[in-house]
Design an enzyme around this catalytic site. Sequence first.
Site, PDB file in Angstrom:
ATOM      1  N   GLU A 102       0.823  -1.209   0.000  1.00 53.44           N
ATOM      2  CA  GLU A 102       0.000   0.000   0.000  1.00 53.44           C
ATOM      3  C   GLU A 102       0.855   1.256   0.000  1.00 53.44           C
ATOM      4  OE1 GLU A 102      -2.827  -2.062   3.367  1.00 53.44           O
ATOM      5  OE2 GLU A 102      -2.065  -0.051   3.664  1.00 53.44           O
ATOM      6  N   CYS A 123       2.921   8.277   1.660  1.00 53.78           N
ATOM      7  CA  CYS A 123       3.415   7.338   2.664  1.00 53.78           C
ATOM      8  C   CYS A 123       3.697   6.017   1.943  1.00 53.78           C
ATOM      9  CB  CYS A 123       2.319   7.171   3.717  1.00 53.78           C
ATOM     10  SG  CYS A 123       2.674   5.928   4.931  1.00 53.78           S
ATOM     11  N   CYS A 130       5.239  -7.368   7.990  1.00 61.08           N
ATOM     12  CA  CYS A 130       6.244  -6.843   8.912  1.00 61.08           C
ATOM     13  C   CYS A 130       6.538  -7.902   9.956  1.00 61.08           C
ATOM     14  CB  CYS A 130       5.757  -5.566   9.587  1.00 61.08           C
ATOM     15  SG  CYS A 130       7.028  -4.842  10.659  1.00 61.08           S
ATOM     16  N   CYS A 134       4.052  -5.522  16.214  1.00 64.45           N
ATOM     17  CA  CYS A 134       3.500  -4.629  17.236  1.00 64.45           C
ATOM     18  C   CYS A 134       2.039  -5.012  17.466  1.00 64.45           C
ATOM     19  CB  CYS A 134       3.618  -3.169  16.801  1.00 64.45           C
ATOM     20  SG  CYS A 134       5.340  -2.685  16.569  1.00 64.45           S
ATOM     21  N   CYS A 137      -0.896  -3.283  15.389  1.00 59.15           N
ATOM     22  CA  CYS A 137      -0.689  -2.907  13.987  1.00 59.15           C
ATOM     23  C   CYS A 137      -1.184  -3.972  13.013  1.00 59.15           C
ATOM     24  CB  CYS A 137       0.798  -2.645  13.768  1.00 59.15           C
ATOM     25  SG  CYS A 137       1.204  -2.262  12.057  1.00 59.15           S
ATOM     26  N   GLU A 191       9.048  -2.440   8.369  1.00 56.52           N
ATOM     27  CA  GLU A 191      10.011  -1.690   9.183  1.00 56.52           C
ATOM     28  C   GLU A 191      11.129  -1.234   8.239  1.00 56.52           C
ATOM     29  OE1 GLU A 191      10.673  -0.229  12.140  1.00 56.52           O
ATOM     30  OE2 GLU A 191      12.571   0.185  11.155  1.00 56.52           O
ATOM     31  N   SER A 222      10.458   6.486   9.341  1.00 57.30           N
ATOM     32  CA  SER A 222       9.924   6.119  10.658  1.00 57.30           C
ATOM     33  C   SER A 222      10.439   4.738  11.044  1.00 57.30           C
ATOM     34  CB  SER A 222       8.392   6.102  10.582  1.00 57.30           C
ATOM     35  OG  SER A 222       7.836   5.652  11.794  1.00 57.30           O
ATOM     36  N   SER A 245       9.007   5.577  16.505  1.00 57.71           N
ATOM     37  CA  SER A 245       7.711   5.181  17.066  1.00 57.71           C
ATOM     38  C   SER A 245       7.933   4.768  18.510  1.00 57.71           C
ATOM     39  CB  SER A 245       7.130   4.015  16.254  1.00 57.71           C
ATOM     40  OG  SER A 245       6.825   4.449  14.953  1.00 57.71           O
ATOM     41  N   HIS A 247       5.450   5.256  21.495  1.00 56.71           N
ATOM     42  CA  HIS A 247       4.165   4.663  21.912  1.00 56.71           C
ATOM     43  C   HIS A 247       4.073   4.278  23.386  1.00 56.71           C
ATOM     44  CE1 HIS A 247       3.642   4.872  17.712  1.00 56.71           C
ATOM     45  NE2 HIS A 247       3.959   3.647  17.377  1.00 56.71           N
ATOM     46  N   ASN A 321      -5.999   4.195  15.264  1.00 56.44           N
ATOM     47  CA  ASN A 321      -6.972   3.864  14.240  1.00 56.44           C
ATOM     48  C   ASN A 321      -7.386   2.407  14.471  1.00 56.44           C
ATOM     49  OD1 ASN A 321      -8.290   4.791  12.011  1.00 56.44           O
ATOM     50  ND2 ASN A 321      -6.469   4.928  10.741  1.00 56.44           N
ATOM     51  N   CYS A 364      -1.608   1.889   8.596  1.00 55.12           N
ATOM     52  CA  CYS A 364      -0.757   1.033   7.779  1.00 55.12           C
ATOM     53  C   CYS A 364      -1.220  -0.421   7.800  1.00 55.12           C
ATOM     54  CB  CYS A 364       0.703   1.183   8.180  1.00 55.12           C
ATOM     55  SG  CYS A 364       1.234   0.381   9.668  1.00 55.12           S
TER      56      CYS A 364
HETATM   57  N1  SAH Z   1       7.594   0.178  11.062  1.00 49.79           N
HETATM   58  C1  SAH Z   1       7.782   1.585  11.173  1.00 49.79           C
HETATM   59  C2  SAH Z   1       7.083   2.356  10.076  1.00 49.79           C
HETATM   60  C3  SAH Z   1       5.746   1.855   9.646  1.00 49.79           C
HETATM   61  S1  SAH Z   1       4.467   2.001  10.857  1.00 49.79           S
HETATM   62  C4  SAH Z   1       7.355   2.079  12.524  1.00 49.79           C
HETATM   63  O1  SAH Z   1       6.794   1.288  13.291  1.00 49.79           O
HETATM   64  O2  SAH Z   1       7.626   3.223  12.834  1.00 49.79           O
HETATM   65  C5  SAH Z   1       4.188   3.764  10.735  1.00 49.79           C
HETATM   66  C6  SAH Z   1       3.459   4.354  11.914  1.00 49.79           C
HETATM   67  O3  SAH Z   1       2.076   3.942  11.888  1.00 49.79           O
HETATM   68  C7  SAH Z   1       4.029   3.917  13.253  1.00 49.79           C
HETATM   69  O4  SAH Z   1       4.228   5.016  14.117  1.00 49.79           O
HETATM   70  C8  SAH Z   1       2.954   2.986  13.733  1.00 49.79           C
HETATM   71  O5  SAH Z   1       2.995   2.852  15.101  1.00 49.79           O
HETATM   72  C9  SAH Z   1       1.693   3.628  13.209  1.00 49.79           C
HETATM   73  N2  SAH Z   1       0.525   2.742  13.248  1.00 49.79           N
HETATM   74  C10 SAH Z   1       0.479   1.423  13.083  1.00 49.79           C
HETATM   75  N3  SAH Z   1      -0.783   0.945  13.220  1.00 49.79           N
HETATM   76  C11 SAH Z   1      -1.542   2.029  13.476  1.00 49.79           C
HETATM   77  C12 SAH Z   1      -2.945   2.203  13.750  1.00 49.79           C
HETATM   78  N4  SAH Z   1      -3.774   1.167  13.747  1.00 49.79           N
HETATM   79  N5  SAH Z   1      -3.394   3.447  13.976  1.00 49.79           N
HETATM   80  C13 SAH Z   1      -2.538   4.506  13.948  1.00 49.79           C
HETATM   81  N6  SAH Z   1      -1.224   4.405  13.708  1.00 49.79           N
HETATM   82  C14 SAH Z   1      -0.729   3.172  13.491  1.00 49.79           C
HETATM   83 FE1  SF4 Z   2       5.917  -3.272  11.870  1.00 49.74          FE
HETATM   84 FE2  SF4 Z   2       5.811  -0.602  12.305  1.00 49.74          FE
HETATM   85 FE3  SF4 Z   2       3.554  -2.124  12.289  1.00 49.74          FE
HETATM   86 FE4  SF4 Z   2       5.319  -2.348  14.298  1.00 49.74          FE
HETATM   87  S1  SF4 Z   2       4.096  -0.519  13.759  1.00 49.74           S
HETATM   88  S2  SF4 Z   2       4.315  -4.073  13.194  1.00 49.74           S
HETATM   89  S3  SF4 Z   2       7.253  -2.084  13.219  1.00 49.74           S
HETATM   90  S4  SF4 Z   2       4.898  -1.739  10.556  1.00 49.74           S
END
Ligand code: SAH
Ligand code: SF4
Length: 376
Positions: A102, A123, A130, A134, A137, A191, A222, A245, A247, A321, A364
Amino acid sequence: MSEPSPIPPAPRLRDVRSQTLEELQAEFQNWQEPAYRASQVVEWLYVHRATDWTAMSNLPLRLRERLRHNFALDPITLVAHQGSPDHTQKFLWRLADGALIESVLIPANPALCGEESDRRTLCVSTQVGCAYGCAFCASGLQGWKRNLGVEEIVDQVLAAERWHAANPAPADAASPRERLVDNLVIMGMGEPLANYDPLLKALRILNAPWGGRIGARRITVSTSGLCPQIRRLAEEPLQLQLAVSLHGATDPVRSRLMPVNRKYPIRELMAACEFYVARKGRLLTFEYLLIAGVNDDLAHVPPLADLARRVHAKVNLIPYNHVPTLPWQRPDDNTQQAFLEALQARGINATLRREKGHDIDAACGQLRLRAEAGNA
Ligand code: SAH
Ligand code: SF4
């Protein structure tokens, strides 16, 4: 009689969009072609965004044939598009091997965090799936499939530009924009720093004056906090922006959300961030998702403010989200606002990202997940 041994598959050709101008010039020198021919090729790729050798009409036919036999030129293809040209748009792409990724186009400058702007930010994804898992995610839900190649990262930008040229926004029809994408955020699926070398090469191509011409300061990478790679990035000449990130401001909270914190706990992450800031002389951003009942209580503000102050980080608060099948929820608007104001009251430069694209699965990994479940 023994079976004839199977013919091995032909090795996959390098894609021409994974090559720098200098690499192409070196190849052309071997072929005894003049260097200006390589400049013509990159002009076709990055100015005209050609997807086919036959389009390159000012190259001699024999050179086009030689290129075809030596380089792949496989554009990614659009599977689904959501959103409208004046709002957040989401692109679901199919890669040459059928994998889905995406990109999300946001009509704002990342520094403005959701404020209206004539800038557009794309983006982009760096991996299929991944591996970092997390807990909140969508991208990690089906695990990691593979890294993206240089050309698959580069082509997300070119393909969005091609789509825009074919579908101009009403506002752009009167005074056409030379290009769609002003800023890049490497925050899509995957990542980025786990795919370090292809990512950096793709960003050099997207930044190059002969390539994508996107200023390095307009590119934000990021990371979930891969410490060795943050230190490596600190040594790169390219002046990229870095977002970490976070969190969670304490190890128990962060480890609950992000397994990577067990490998690189906050103490190590902060040391890597301090190294980055000292070496680069550049500020970074902490991304902090607000998840109801997990990290949104005002008790989390003092430790978060302490971390941000140590590295002069700006804090970008992101309301979570919701992802179907996952238990986490976003806090209500009052809780979000109170968290923001408490951080600001401690002297932290903090912003609350007014969510764009909540209604179109813009977080994402969400569109791919729906597509693979057959609902896109
Ligand atoms: N892997 C990298 C970059 C991709 S994720 C990282 O973790 O930074 C990009 C951003 O989207 C991160 O800050 C992640 O925490 C956030 N993200 C992931 N799932 C999300 C969700 N459901 N709602 C809002 N932000 C989210
Ligand atoms: Fe991977 Fe970033 Fe999603 Fe964590 S937040 S699972 S590092 S894409």
